[in-house]
Scaffold this motif. Structure first.
Motif, mmCIF file in Angstrom:
data_model
loop_
_atom_site.group_PDB
_atom_site.id
_atom_site.type_symbol
_atom_site.label_atom_id
_atom_site.label_comp_id
_atom_site.label_asym_id
_atom_site.label_seq_id
_atom_site.Cartn_x
_atom_site.Cartn_y
_atom_site.Cartn_z
ATOM 1 N N GLN A 165 0.909 -1.013 -0.212
ATOM 2 C CA GLN A 165 0.196 -0.120 0.223
ATOM 3 C C GLN A 165 0.863 1.179 -0.124
ATOM 4 O OE1 GLN A 165 -3.634 -0.024 1.881
ATOM 5 N NE2 GLN A 165 -2.956 -1.408 3.326
ATOM 6 N N TYR A 166 2.100 1.287 0.647
ATOM 7 C CA TYR A 166 2.574 2.168 0.675
ATOM 8 C C TYR A 166 3.535 2.447 -0.464
ATOM 9 C CZ TYR A 166 5.779 5.630 2.846
ATOM 10 O OH TYR A 166 6.877 6.913 2.992
ATOM 11 N N LEU A 167 3.818 1.555 -1.562
ATOM 12 C CA LEU A 167 4.524 1.858 -2.913
ATOM 13 C C LEU A 167 3.708 2.653 -3.644
ATOM 14 C CD1 LEU A 167 6.599 -1.209 -2.806
ATOM 15 C CD2 LEU A 167 7.300 0.781 -2.794
ATOM 16 N N TYR A 168 2.014 1.679 -3.366
ATOM 17 C CA TYR A 168 0.976 2.088 -4.091
ATOM 18 C C TYR A 168 0.465 3.456 -4.030
ATOM 19 C CZ TYR A 168 -3.455 1.120 -6.501
ATOM 20 O OH TYR A 168 -4.883 1.669 -6.840
ATOM 21 N N THR A 171 3.407 5.782 -5.719
ATOM 22 C CA THR A 171 4.140 5.297 -7.643
ATOM 23 C C THR A 171 4.640 6.301 -7.716
ATOM 24 O OG1 THR A 171 3.049 4.134 -8.967
ATOM 25 C CG2 THR A 171 0.948 5.752 -8.735
ATOM 26 N N ASP A 172 5.086 7.218 -7.670
ATOM 27 C CA ASP A 172 5.513 8.771 -8.697
ATOM 28 C C ASP A 172 6.794 8.411 -8.267
ATOM 29 O OD1 ASP A 172 4.464 9.414 -6.019
ATOM 30 O OD2 ASP A 172 4.753 11.377 -6.734
ATOM 31 N N LEU A 229 6.824 0.806 -7.028
ATOM 32 C CA LEU A 229 5.704 -0.011 -7.347
ATOM 33 C C LEU A 229 4.725 0.507 -9.002
ATOM 34 C CD1 LEU A 229 3.869 -2.745 -6.884
ATOM 35 C CD2 LEU A 229 2.434 -0.864 -6.278
ATOM 36 N N LEU A 230 4.422 0.100 -9.896
ATOM 37 C CA LEU A 230 4.809 0.486 -11.504
ATOM 38 C C LEU A 230 2.750 0.706 -11.123
ATOM 39 C CD1 LEU A 230 7.380 -0.469 -14.095
ATOM 40 C CD2 LEU A 230 6.804 1.892 -12.254
#
Ligand code: CA
Length: 232
Positions: A165-168, A171-172, A229-230
């Motif tokens: 979730q943190y990476l999501y 995401t930028d 995370l892309l």
């Protein structure tokens, strides 16, 4: 919450066990303990502990098996493994089976208490639930720590889901290991910490969310910067 956090110590060496009890009581924790793996597992499965300190080598049942069995039924339980400093395999295995972190023996009391406090702080804060995440054909249900890809269902530990979730949410940009350790593990930035904990959690996530974990499409490494995370 005014009650003291309760910690279960599963450790068969009496000197270490009583030492841990003394230290933790001194630092304001309630403790319970077990000197045998099976007894430890039964206590752990009552779900009444804020955190479990789990030795690896135990009579009755080893710490890996205990960790595995706890995770089968409870993916939220905070677990710190007590591993041998010389054994990388123990550390990796413990984290793979779902421990939140590890402390290598012989450990410094200050380091141990910091790690316990960090894991407990983290499990109280929680990060904002994103609800449903979509990564290609993978649908992630953050609240239920689960995902589906076609007919396949995948489960996550609380920690893995928090990382995802943190990476999501971010995401930028790539996220450094240090940022993950401070934001999700709750460690102070100036602590000299090993970053292997992060890498092993990332590897576990890749095995779950990527169709080819060795060549990730979503959870990529940005050289010199961290992980990103892309999201389409
Ligand atoms: Ca032992």
């Amino acid at each position: 919450m005014n009650r003291k956090p309760k910690i279960l110590i599963v450790e068969d060496e009496a000197a270490i066990r009583t030492g841990l009890i003394d230290v933790l009581v001194y630092h304001g924790f309630d403790t319970d303990d077990a000197d045998d793996g099976k007894v430890g597992l039964n206590k752990a499965l009552t779900g009444k502990y804020d955190l479990i300190l789990l030795d690896v080598m135990l009579p009755g049942m080893d710490g890996f098996e205990i960790c595995n069995r706890i995770r089968d039924v409870d993916r939220e339980q905070a677990i710190i493994m007590l591993t041998a400093k010389t054994s990388d395999e123990d550390i990796i295995q413990g984290l793979r089976l779902g421990a939140d972190d590890y402390v290598a023996k012989p450990f410094s009391v200050a380091q141990l208490v910091l790690r316990i406090q960090a894991v407990l702080r983290r499990s109280k804060i929680g990060i904002e639930e994103a609800g449903t995440l979509q990564l290609g054909n993978l649908m992630v249900d953050t609240r239920n720590l689960a995902a589906t890809r076609g007919d396949e269902s995948i489960s996550f530990t609380r920690r893995e889901m928090d990382i995802l979730q943190y990476l999501y949410i971010n995401t930028d940009r790539p996220i450094s290991r240090e940022e993950l350790l401070t934001k999700l593990w709750g460690y102070a930035r100036n602590l000299d910490l090993e970053t292997r904990t992060v890498d092993i959690h990332i590897a576990k996530l890749r095995r779950k969310i990527e169709t080819d974990p060795a060549n990730p499409n979503y959870l990529i490494t940005v050289r010199g910067a961290g992980y990103r995370l892309l999201v389409e």
